[in-house]
Design a protein around this motif. Structure first.
Motif, PDB file in Angstrom:
ATOM      1  N   GLY A 218       0.819  -1.207   0.000  1.00 33.94           N
ATOM      2  CA  GLY A 218       0.000   0.000   0.000  1.00 33.94           C
ATOM      3  C   GLY A 218       0.853   1.257   0.000  1.00 33.94           C
ATOM      4  N   VAL A 219       0.171   2.403   0.026  1.00 33.44           N
ATOM      5  CA  VAL A 219       0.834   3.708   0.070  1.00 33.44           C
ATOM      6  C   VAL A 219       0.490   4.346   1.415  1.00 33.44           C
ATOM      7  N   TYR A 220       1.535   4.755   2.157  1.00 31.68           N
ATOM      8  CA  TYR A 220       1.305   5.282   3.500  1.00 31.68           C
ATOM      9  C   TYR A 220       2.100   6.562   3.747  1.00 31.68           C
ATOM     10  N   ASN A 221       1.440   7.537   4.378  1.00 33.78           N
ATOM     11  CA  ASN A 221       2.140   8.731   4.838  1.00 33.78           C
ATOM     12  C   ASN A 221       2.828   8.398   6.162  1.00 33.78           C
ATOM     13  N   VAL A 222       4.040   8.898   6.344  1.00 34.46           N
ATOM     14  CA  VAL A 222       4.793   8.680   7.577  1.00 34.46           C
ATOM     15  C   VAL A 222       5.152  10.044   8.154  1.00 34.46           C
ATOM     16  N   SER A 223       4.578  10.356   9.323  1.00 36.18           N
ATOM     17  CA  SER A 223       4.793  11.683   9.905  1.00 36.18           C
ATOM     18  C   SER A 223       4.595  11.628  11.413  1.00 36.18           C
ATOM     19  N   SER A 224       4.857  12.743  12.067  1.00 29.67           N
ATOM     20  CA  SER A 224       4.615  12.823  13.505  1.00 29.67           C
ATOM     21  C   SER A 224       3.137  13.084  13.789  1.00 29.67           C
ATOM     22  N   GLY A 225       2.438  13.649  12.801  1.00 25.64           N
ATOM     23  CA  GLY A 225       1.027  14.000  12.993  1.00 25.64           C
ATOM     24  C   GLY A 225       0.846  15.315  13.738  1.00 25.64           C
ATOM     25  N   LYS A 226       1.956  16.041  13.936  1.00 22.61           N
ATOM     26  CA  LYS A 226       1.887  17.330  14.644  1.00 22.61           C
ATOM     27  C   LYS A 226       2.491  18.422  13.772  1.00 22.61           C
ATOM     28  N   GLY A 227       1.684  19.383  13.414  1.00 21.76           N
ATOM     29  CA  GLY A 227       2.169  20.479  12.591  1.00 21.76           C
ATOM     30  C   GLY A 227       2.772  21.596  13.424  1.00 21.76           C
ATOM     31  N   ILE A 228       3.768  22.270  12.856  1.00 20.32           N
ATOM     32  CA  ILE A 228       4.364  23.437  13.527  1.00 20.32           C
ATOM     33  C   ILE A 228       4.803  24.428  12.456  1.00 20.32           C
ATOM     34  N   SER A 229       4.617  25.705  12.721  1.00 21.08           N
ATOM     35  CA  SER A 229       5.040  26.719  11.756  1.00 21.08           C
ATOM     36  C   SER A 229       6.555  26.871  11.802  1.00 21.08           C
ATOM     37  N   ILE A 230       7.114  27.402  10.737  1.00 23.95           N
ATOM     38  CA  ILE A 230       8.564  27.632  10.695  1.00 23.95           C
ATOM     39  C   ILE A 230       8.962  28.617  11.799  1.00 23.95           C
ATOM     40  N   GLN A 231       8.119  29.630  12.003  1.00 21.48           N
ATOM     41  CA  GLN A 231       8.354  30.616  13.068  1.00 21.48           C
ATOM     42  C   GLN A 231       8.335  29.925  14.438  1.00 21.48           C
ATOM     43  N   GLY A 232       7.331  29.047  14.639  1.00 24.13           N
ATOM     44  CA  GLY A 232       7.218  28.332  15.906  1.00 24.13           C
ATOM     45  C   GLY A 232       8.383  27.384  16.122  1.00 24.13           C
ATOM     46  N   LEU A 233       8.847  26.788  15.046  1.00 24.87           N
ATOM     47  CA  LEU A 233       9.993  25.881  15.124  1.00 24.87           C
ATOM     48  C   LEU A 233      11.240  26.636  15.577  1.00 24.87           C
ATOM     49  N   ALA A 234      11.455  27.815  15.007  1.00 25.24           N
ATOM     50  CA  ALA A 234      12.616  28.630  15.384  1.00 25.24           C
ATOM     51  C   ALA A 234      12.547  29.010  16.864  1.00 25.24           C
ATOM     52  N   ARG A 235      11.363  29.379  17.328  1.00 26.87           N
ATOM     53  CA  ARG A 235      11.199  29.753  18.744  1.00 26.87           C
ATOM     54  C   ARG A 235      11.465  28.548  19.649  1.00 26.87           C
ATOM     55  N   THR A 236      10.994  27.374  19.220  1.00 25.70           N
ATOM     56  CA  THR A 236      11.199  26.155  20.005  1.00 25.70           C
ATOM     57  C   THR A 236      12.680  25.836  20.138  1.00 25.70           C
ATOM     58  N   VAL A 237      13.436  25.970  19.040  1.00 27.49           N
ATOM     59  CA  VAL A 237      14.877  25.719  19.070  1.00 27.49           C
ATOM     60  C   VAL A 237      15.568  26.695  20.021  1.00 27.49           C
ATOM     61  N   ILE A 238      15.177  27.966  19.971  1.00 24.93           N
ATOM     62  CA  ILE A 238      15.766  28.993  20.853  1.00 24.93           C
ATOM     63  C   ILE A 238      15.465  28.663  22.326  1.00 24.93           C
ATOM     64  N   ASP A 239      14.213  28.266  22.600  1.00 25.17           N
ATOM     65  CA  ASP A 239      13.821  27.958  23.987  1.00 25.17           C
ATOM     66  C   ASP A 239      14.574  26.748  24.519  1.00 25.17           C
ATOM     67  N   ILE A 240      14.623  25.676  23.738  1.00 27.04           N
ATOM     68  CA  ILE A 240      15.274  24.443  24.189  1.00 27.04           C
ATOM     69  C   ILE A 240      16.771  24.661  24.426  1.00 27.04           C
ATOM     70  N   SER A 241      17.388  25.415  23.545  1.00 29.72           N
ATOM     71  CA  SER A 241      18.843  25.623  23.658  1.00 29.72           C
ATOM     72  C   SER A 241      19.217  26.792  24.562  1.00 29.72           C
ATOM     73  N   LYS A 242      18.167  27.485  25.083  1.00 26.78           N
ATOM     74  CA  LYS A 242      18.399  28.657  25.937  1.00 26.78           C
ATOM     75  C   LYS A 242      19.337  29.653  25.267  1.00 26.78           C
ATOM     76  N   SER A 243      19.047  29.873  23.979  1.00 22.42           N
ATOM     77  CA  SER A 243      19.896  30.731  23.168  1.00 22.42           C
ATOM     78  C   SER A 243      19.446  32.188  23.249  1.00 22.42           C
ATOM     79  N   ASN A 244      20.373  33.081  22.906  1.00 23.53           N
ATOM     80  CA  ASN A 244      20.058  34.506  22.822  1.00 23.53           C
ATOM     81  C   ASN A 244      19.799  34.941  21.378  1.00 23.53           C
ATOM     82  N   SER A 245      19.646  33.975  20.513  1.00 25.72           N
ATOM     83  CA  SER A 245      19.431  34.285  19.089  1.00 25.72           C
ATOM     84  C   SER A 245      18.118  35.035  18.884  1.00 25.72           C
ATOM     85  N   LYS A 246      18.110  35.873  17.874  1.00 30.81           N
ATOM     86  CA  LYS A 246      16.900  36.560  17.441  1.00 30.81           C
ATOM     87  C   LYS A 246      16.465  35.957  16.104  1.00 30.81           C
ATOM     88  N   ILE A 247      15.166  36.123  15.778  1.00 22.09           N
ATOM     89  CA  ILE A 247      14.654  35.616  14.509  1.00 22.09           C
ATOM     90  C   ILE A 247      14.557  36.785  13.533  1.00 22.09           C
TER      91      ILE A 247
END
Length: 247
Positions: A218-247
């Motif tokens: 068969g044909v199957y999609n393989v994903s996490s099933g959780k969407g995130i915006s590119i902006q939200g992804l950048a914020r998540t990386v900054i939060d997890i790494s406790k970075s001082n980076s700006k977007i």
């Protein structure tokens, strides 16, 4: 179980080989260059479009996992000729020259293009935009035609964007993490509102291993099933790494 894996030295391939060490399998690996990491396995070095490659492969296989393909590392690399050669022609040549009962073809969720719905299912009509996605969809079609002709069971996995250690393609997550570690500005092209799905490499490999052991056509999609915006992804990386980076 005898398994042949193409693209064994790539991001997904290496992780799959490591996982399959836990199972009673015999592996044959097809790759571009011989690898010291895989000295315990039969390594076939060659181009999938060359018949010389297949002269080195004498066995028949229970399962072939076709991971190899041309993946553009940046937008300017999305060249039609290379995508056709690496994804369509290579897939055709492989199926015509390998003896197997089952084939797992690694495709991409990019075949759906830009959908208006946040949730995309296998029943949605593919609308590929890039040459890469178009070539993958065309390769899927050839897989179906040739597998039917040769009596091969076919499983097509449309993977979303995979991330994790040793990903050498400069995609969003590796770029964001690299910048955040250095407290550098994270650059986003566009307004960052696009919703994407990202799947961790270990989860993708767990699923792929399950498909090998418990094969289902068969044909199957393989994903996490959780969407995130590119902006939200950048914020998540900054939060997890406790970075001082700006977007």
């Amino acid at each position: 179980m005898k398994i042949l894996i193409t693209g064994a030295s790539g991001f997904i391939g290496k992780s799959l080989v490591a996982q399959l060490l836990n199972y009673d399998v015999t592996l044959t690996l097809v790759l571009r260059n011989k690898s010291k990491k895989f000295f315990d396995f039969q390594q076939v070095v060659g181009d999938l479009n060359s018949k010389l490659t297949y002269e080195k492969i004498k066995d028949s296989f229970d399962v072939v996992v076709h991971i190899a393909g041309y993946v553009p590392k940046k937008r300017s690399d999305d060249l039609a000729e290379k995508c056709i050669e690496g994804n369509i022609k290579a897939t055709e040549t492989l199926i015509k020259n390998i003896k197997t009962k089952k084939l797992i073809f690694i495709s991409t969720c990019e075949v759906y293009g830009s959908q208006t719905n946040q949730i995309v299912s296998e029943s949605d009509t593919p609308k590929p935009i890039s040459n890469y996605a178009k070539s993958k969809l065309a390769a899927e079609k050839r897989c179906k035609e040739l597998c039917k002709k040769y009596g091969i069971q076919l499983n097509i996995l449309r993977l979303t964007t995979i991330y994790g250690p040793e990903d050498k393609i400069k995609r969003a997550i590796p770029n964001f993490v690299s910048a955040a570690k250095k407290n550098e500005t994270i650059k986003i092209y566009g307004d960052g509102s696009d919703i994407r799905d990202y799947l961790f490499i270990n989860d993708a490999i767990e699923l792929l291993t399950s498909v090998i052991i418990n094969f289902k056509p068969g044909v199957y999609n393989v994903s996490s099933g959780k969407g995130i915006s590119i902006q939200g992804l950048a914020r998540t990386v900054i939060d997890i790494s406790k970075s001082n980076s700006k977007i």
